[in-house]
Design a protein around this motif. Structure first.
Motif, short mmCIF file in Angstrom:
data_model
loop_
_atom_site.label_atom_id
_atom_site.label_comp_id
_atom_site.label_asym_id
_atom_site.label_seq_id
_atom_site.Cartn_x
_atom_site.Cartn_y
_atom_site.Cartn_z
N GLY A 96 29.37 48.52 41.55
CA GLY A 96 30.13 47.41 40.99
C GLY A 96 31.57 47.78 40.69
O GLY A 96 32.49 47.00 40.94
N ILE A 97 31.78 48.98 40.15
CA ILE A 97 33.14 49.43 39.87
C ILE A 97 33.93 49.57 41.17
O ILE A 97 35.08 49.14 41.26
N PHE A 98 33.31 50.16 42.18
CA PHE A 98 33.98 50.31 43.47
C PHE A 98 34.34 48.93 44.06
O PHE A 98 35.47 48.72 44.50
N LEU A 99 33.39 48.01 44.05
CA LEU A 99 33.63 46.68 44.62
C LEU A 99 34.65 45.89 43.79
O LEU A 99 35.41 45.10 44.35
N THR A 100 34.70 46.12 42.49
CA THR A 100 35.73 45.49 41.66
C THR A 100 37.11 46.01 42.06
O THR A 100 38.08 45.26 42.11
#
Length: 173
Positions: free
Chosen positions: A95-99
Motif C-alpha cells: 500500500g505504501i509503494f502504491l501510494t
C-alpha cells in the motif's frame, strides 16, 4: 515546507519519474503542445511554447503526508483484524509503494494540466488544491476493500471460515 528534510528526500525522485513519464507520454501520443521538462532538486521546469512553468515541490505537495496518513489508517485497520503479521506487513508495504506511485501520477496530472495551452495559473492552482483529495480518499477506501476481498478469498480457498472471515475488528489474534 522546506523543513522536516527527512520527508523532502523523496521529492527529487518523484520529479525525475514525472519527467520520464512526461517524455514517454509526449513520445507516444505526439501531443500538439511541444514541451520539455527538467528537474533541479525539488524544482520542476516545464518548457512550453508559452514559456516556462516552474513548480517548486515540497514534501506535502509531493504527497508524502498521504503516505504517512495511509500508513496509520491501514495499520490501525489491520491491527484490529485477525490477519497474521506477515500478511499485515505485505499489505502495508504494498500500500505504501502504491501510494507513492499514486503521488507520482498526481504530479504528472498537475504537469499535464500546466502544459495545456488553455490553462491559466488560477485554474491550475484550483486543480492543485483538490486533486490530492480527489485521488487519495477513494484510493484508501479501494485499498481497504481490496484487502478485505483478498482476505475473504484466502480464507475461502484455505477452507478457514469463522463468523466474520478472520478480519473482524476487535477480535484477538
Amino acid at each position: 515546507y522546506d523543513t522536516l528534510g527527512i520527508f523532502q528526500f523523496v521529492v527529487p525522485t518523484y520529479l525525475n519519474f514525472n519527467v520520464g513519464i512526461l517524455e514517454t507520454i509526449n513520445h507516444i501520443l505526439n501531443l500538439e503542445t511541444e514541451f520539455t521538462s527538467q528537474t533541479f532538486g525539488n524544482t520542476l521546469v516545464l518548457y512550453t511554447p508559452d514559456g516556462p512553468f516552474v513548480m517548486k515541490v515540497y514534501w506535502p505537495s509531493a504527497g508524502v503526508h498521504s503516505i504517512i496518513i495511509f500508513s496509520f489508517v491501514l495499520f490501525a485497520f489491520l491491527l484490529k483484524s485477525r490477519i497474521p503479521w506477515n500478511r499485515i506487513f505485505i499489505y502495508l508495504f504494498l500500500g505504501i509503494f502504491l501510494t507513492g506511485v499514486l503521488n507520482i501520477m498526481r504530479i504528472t496530472l498537475l504537469s499535464l494540466f500546466a502544459i495545456d495551452p488553455n490553462a491559466d495559473l488560477p485554474s491550475w492552482e484550483q486543480f492543485h488544491s483538490v486533486i490530492g483529495e480527489i485521488i487519495f480518499i477513494p484510493w484508501v477506501l479501494l485499498y481497504l476493500v481490496f484487502v478485505i476481498f483478498i482476505e475473504k478469498r484466502y480464507h475461502r480457498v484455505k477452507g478457514k471460515t469463522s463468523e466474520c472471515d478472520n478480519i473482524c475488528p476487535g477480535k484477538d489474534r
